[in-house]
Design a protein around this motif. Structure first.
Motif, mmCIF file in Angstrom:
data_model
loop_
_atom_site.group_PDB
_atom_site.id
_atom_site.type_symbol
_atom_site.label_atom_id
_atom_site.label_comp_id
_atom_site.label_asym_id
_atom_site.label_seq_id
_atom_site.Cartn_x
_atom_site.Cartn_y
_atom_site.Cartn_z
ATOM 1 N N GLY A 86 0.698 -1.186 -0.244
ATOM 2 C CA GLY A 86 -0.115 -0.076 0.037
ATOM 3 C C GLY A 86 0.656 1.195 -0.152
ATOM 4 O O GLY A 86 0.699 2.228 -0.591
ATOM 5 N N CYS A 87 1.981 1.341 1.011
ATOM 6 C CA CYS A 87 2.750 2.455 0.888
ATOM 7 C C CYS A 87 3.413 2.617 -0.435
ATOM 8 O O CYS A 87 3.654 3.836 -0.988
ATOM 9 C CB CYS A 87 3.818 2.104 1.975
ATOM 10 S SG CYS A 87 3.324 2.634 3.850
ATOM 11 N N SER A 88 3.719 1.584 -1.161
ATOM 12 C CA SER A 88 4.575 1.585 -2.505
ATOM 13 C C SER A 88 3.766 2.095 -3.560
ATOM 14 O O SER A 88 4.068 3.075 -4.074
ATOM 15 C CB SER A 88 4.984 0.341 -2.724
ATOM 16 O OG SER A 88 5.864 0.258 -4.132
ATOM 17 N N SER A 89 2.536 1.788 -3.452
ATOM 18 C CA SER A 89 1.601 2.267 -4.613
ATOM 19 C C SER A 89 1.276 3.580 -4.255
ATOM 20 O O SER A 89 1.192 4.298 -5.225
ATOM 21 C CB SER A 89 0.231 1.568 -4.382
ATOM 22 O OG SER A 89 0.379 0.014 -4.725
ATOM 23 N N ARG A 90 1.010 4.196 -3.145
ATOM 24 C CA ARG A 90 0.838 5.343 -2.802
ATOM 25 C C ARG A 90 2.123 6.250 -3.368
ATOM 26 O O ARG A 90 1.903 7.575 -3.654
ATOM 27 C CB ARG A 90 0.488 5.702 -1.209
ATOM 28 C CG ARG A 90 -0.677 5.111 -1.139
ATOM 29 C CD ARG A 90 -0.871 4.911 0.433
ATOM 30 N NE ARG A 90 -0.844 6.222 1.195
ATOM 31 C CZ ARG A 90 -0.675 6.106 2.579
ATOM 32 N NH1 ARG A 90 -0.355 5.031 3.394
ATOM 33 N NH2 ARG A 90 -0.501 7.083 3.216
ATOM 34 N N LEU A 108 2.701 11.362 3.792
ATOM 35 C CA LEU A 108 2.266 10.688 4.804
ATOM 36 C C LEU A 108 2.684 9.128 4.684
ATOM 37 O O LEU A 108 3.162 8.361 5.618
ATOM 38 C CB LEU A 108 0.781 10.525 5.199
ATOM 39 C CG LEU A 108 0.110 9.893 5.998
ATOM 40 C CD1 LEU A 108 0.607 10.320 7.566
ATOM 41 C CD2 LEU A 108 -1.354 10.094 5.845
ATOM 42 N N ALA A 109 2.597 8.555 3.508
ATOM 43 C CA ALA A 109 3.259 7.236 3.123
ATOM 44 C C ALA A 109 4.602 7.141 3.561
ATOM 45 O O ALA A 109 4.827 6.078 4.031
ATOM 46 C CB ALA A 109 2.940 6.968 1.745
ATOM 47 N N VAL A 110 5.572 7.835 3.260
ATOM 48 C CA VAL A 110 6.849 7.919 3.302
ATOM 49 C C VAL A 110 6.981 7.924 5.030
ATOM 50 O O VAL A 110 7.848 6.808 5.617
ATOM 51 C CB VAL A 110 7.695 9.178 2.980
ATOM 52 C CG1 VAL A 110 9.075 9.315 3.522
ATOM 53 C CG2 VAL A 110 7.585 9.396 1.500
ATOM 54 N N VAL A 131 10.427 -0.371 -1.546
ATOM 55 C CA VAL A 131 9.702 0.430 -2.500
ATOM 56 C C VAL A 131 10.172 0.086 -3.898
ATOM 57 O O VAL A 131 9.217 -0.096 -4.608
ATOM 58 C CB VAL A 131 10.060 1.922 -2.251
ATOM 59 C CG1 VAL A 131 9.251 2.772 -3.484
ATOM 60 C CG2 VAL A 131 9.303 2.412 -1.010
ATOM 61 N N ALA A 132 11.457 0.033 -4.011
ATOM 62 C CA ALA A 132 11.818 -0.460 -5.635
ATOM 63 C C ALA A 132 11.838 -1.984 -5.826
ATOM 64 O O ALA A 132 12.091 -2.225 -6.994
ATOM 65 C CB ALA A 132 13.335 0.071 -5.803
ATOM 66 N N GLY A 133 12.059 -2.821 -4.619
ATOM 67 C CA GLY A 133 12.294 -4.140 -4.913
ATOM 68 C C GLY A 133 10.982 -5.075 -5.194
ATOM 69 O O GLY A 133 11.392 -6.168 -5.572
ATOM 70 N N HIS A 134 9.558 -4.672 -5.085
ATOM 71 C CA HIS A 134 8.938 -5.333 -5.630
ATOM 72 C C HIS A 134 7.836 -4.962 -6.678
ATOM 73 O O HIS A 134 7.391 -5.314 -7.486
ATOM 74 C CB HIS A 134 7.884 -5.999 -4.499
ATOM 75 C CG HIS A 134 6.986 -5.003 -4.035
ATOM 76 N ND1 HIS A 134 7.469 -4.010 -2.881
ATOM 77 C CD2 HIS A 134 5.792 -4.644 -4.221
ATOM 78 C CE1 HIS A 134 6.595 -3.354 -2.439
ATOM 79 N NE2 HIS A 134 5.482 -3.761 -3.205
ATOM 80 N N GLU A 135 7.495 -3.746 -6.819
ATOM 81 C CA GLU A 135 6.668 -3.352 -7.969
ATOM 82 C C GLU A 135 6.942 -3.547 -9.342
ATOM 83 O O GLU A 135 6.177 -3.888 -9.854
ATOM 84 C CB GLU A 135 6.332 -1.531 -7.425
ATOM 85 C CG GLU A 135 5.513 -0.882 -8.497
ATOM 86 C CD GLU A 135 3.953 -1.121 -7.806
ATOM 87 O OE1 GLU A 135 2.906 -0.738 -8.809
ATOM 88 O OE2 GLU A 135 3.841 -1.698 -6.677
#
Length: 395
Positions: free
Chosen positions: A168-172, A185-187, A232-236
């Motif tokens: 969820g954080c990554s998508s935001r 806020l996600a950060v 953040v970069a490792g799965h999206e």
């Protein structure tokens, strides 16, 4: 070599298999040209592989996002404050070298070979669940998203129960539709979680990346920055490549037969899929700190630069028939993972995941097929990342 009216980026892809026509026009008519970014800033956009490589290996271009002229790719995005402690991805020499060397040991051939059986187990578990579950099933939620999430959690020592939170954080963070306040806020939420996780690893270290980094460094903020980057970069991006790669291979049954009959050809197939789709429109960005001439264009100190990797990876001066998908091309000279000192630290982990997924998926479900026409799939072009929202499959 500049356009009279700057193009506005990013540009939504009209076809899932091809870069936008506007990118082709830029490469043919103005390979280094002025463009307008979503933030309203103007920048030089590079579209040829040779120019991009020259730029990414020239020390006169900076990765420091605290520079007030650094290109901002999102609407409402702000330059980092001068007192911001830089993470590895935004460091310039001489700080960058030691920071990268401290982390690169986590991605050696030996370390990845030790992780490979667990990645295979994760893939098998999810394919087991697919086979035991209802048909059709959504490949994105059944395989593409959970596998990279589990792998990065395994690597870092993060409880998988928290993977929905990270997703969820990554998508935001990657979305261009939310406000800057929501993004920050996600950060904040993700950094707060990592602070707690690092404190727990300090008390009870384990055999994972975070524990090993903490054992080597007293700089907890640097360890947190590395964890943030990898989460953040490792799965999206890997998740999107699983879906897009599966889609492309299902359209080409002969290619599935090729890798199923000879898995030694899968690594080349993976690199060709990475080149062909180049899911990030802006592979990387820089700001010039001195006047530089590249490709016949003078880029002045303070000018922002972005790289259009999706068209550069189809450069006819580098790749024969670049718009064709050829899984036996054998070319690893694409820039999907960047180039130079800041080339993606986890690129071989991503390759390994994709190889295992494609080999296992088509071996275990040989009659896998789309449950809907491929031209009806809901594609996404959120911020800089391209992929598929849902991918119903059956067998």
């Amino acid at each position: 070599m500049t356009t009279a009216q700057p193009s506005t980026l990013p540009i939504t892809r009209g076809c899932p298999h091809a870069p936008p026509d506007e990118h082709r026009r830029l490469r043919e008519e103005a390979p280094i040209s002025r463009v307008t970014l979503p933030s309203g800033m103007t920048a030089w956009a590079m579209t040829r592989l040779a120019d991009i490589r020259a730029m990414l290996t020239d020390p006169r271009f900076s990765s420091d996002r605290r520079n007030p002229n650094f290109p901002l790719l999102l609407k409402g995005q702000r330059v980092l404050p001068p007192d911001f402690k830089p993470a590895m991805i935004i460091m310039d020499p001489p700080e960058h070298g030691p920071a990268r060397r401290a982390a690169v040991g986590e991605f050696t051939v030996k370390r990845l070979a030790a992780l490979r059986p667990r990645v295979q187990e994760i893939v098998d578990e999810h394919i087991d669940a697919m086979l035991a579950g209802p048909r059709p099933t959504d490949l994105v939620n059944a395989l593409s998203l959970p596998v990279p999430s589990l792998v990065i959690c395994e690597l870092l020592g993060v409880p998988y129960a928290d993977h929905d939170f990270f997703q969820g954080c990554s998508s935001r963070l990657l979305s261009r539709t939310i406000t800057q306040e929501d993004r920050m806020l996600a950060v904040s939420e993700l950094l707060e979680y990592l602070d707690g996780l690092i404190a727990a690893k300090d008390k009870e270290p384990a055999d994972d990346l975070l524990s090993r980094q903490l054992a080597k460094s007293d700089d907890r903020e640097a360890v947190r920055s590395l964890a943030f980057l990898l989460l953040v970069a490792g799965h999206e991006t890997t998740a999107n490549m699983i879906s897009l790669g599966t889609m492309a291979l299902l359209e080409r049954p002969q290619d599935i037969r090729t890798i199923r009959d000879d898995p030694s050809k899968t690594p080349a197939a993976v690199d060709e899929l990475l080149r062909y789709f180049t899911i990030a429109e802006f592979v990387t960005s820089r700001v010039a700190v001195a006047d530089v001439e590249i490709g016949g264009v003078t880029i002045r100190a303070g000018d922002a630069v972005v790289t259009l990797g999706n068209i550069a990876n189809r450069d006819p001066d580098v790749f024969d028939q670049p718009d064709e998908l050829d899984i036996e091309r054998g070319a690893r000279n694409h820039i999907t993972f960047g180039f130079g000192a800041h080339q993606c630290l986890g690129q071989n982990l991503a390759r390994m995941e994709l190889e295992i997924v494609f080999d296992t998926l088509f071996r275990r479900i040989p009659d896998l097929r789309p449950a809907v026409p491929l031209d009806t799939l809901p594609y996404k072009n959120d911020a800089n990342i391209y992929g598929i929202h849902e991918f119903p499959v059956t067998w």
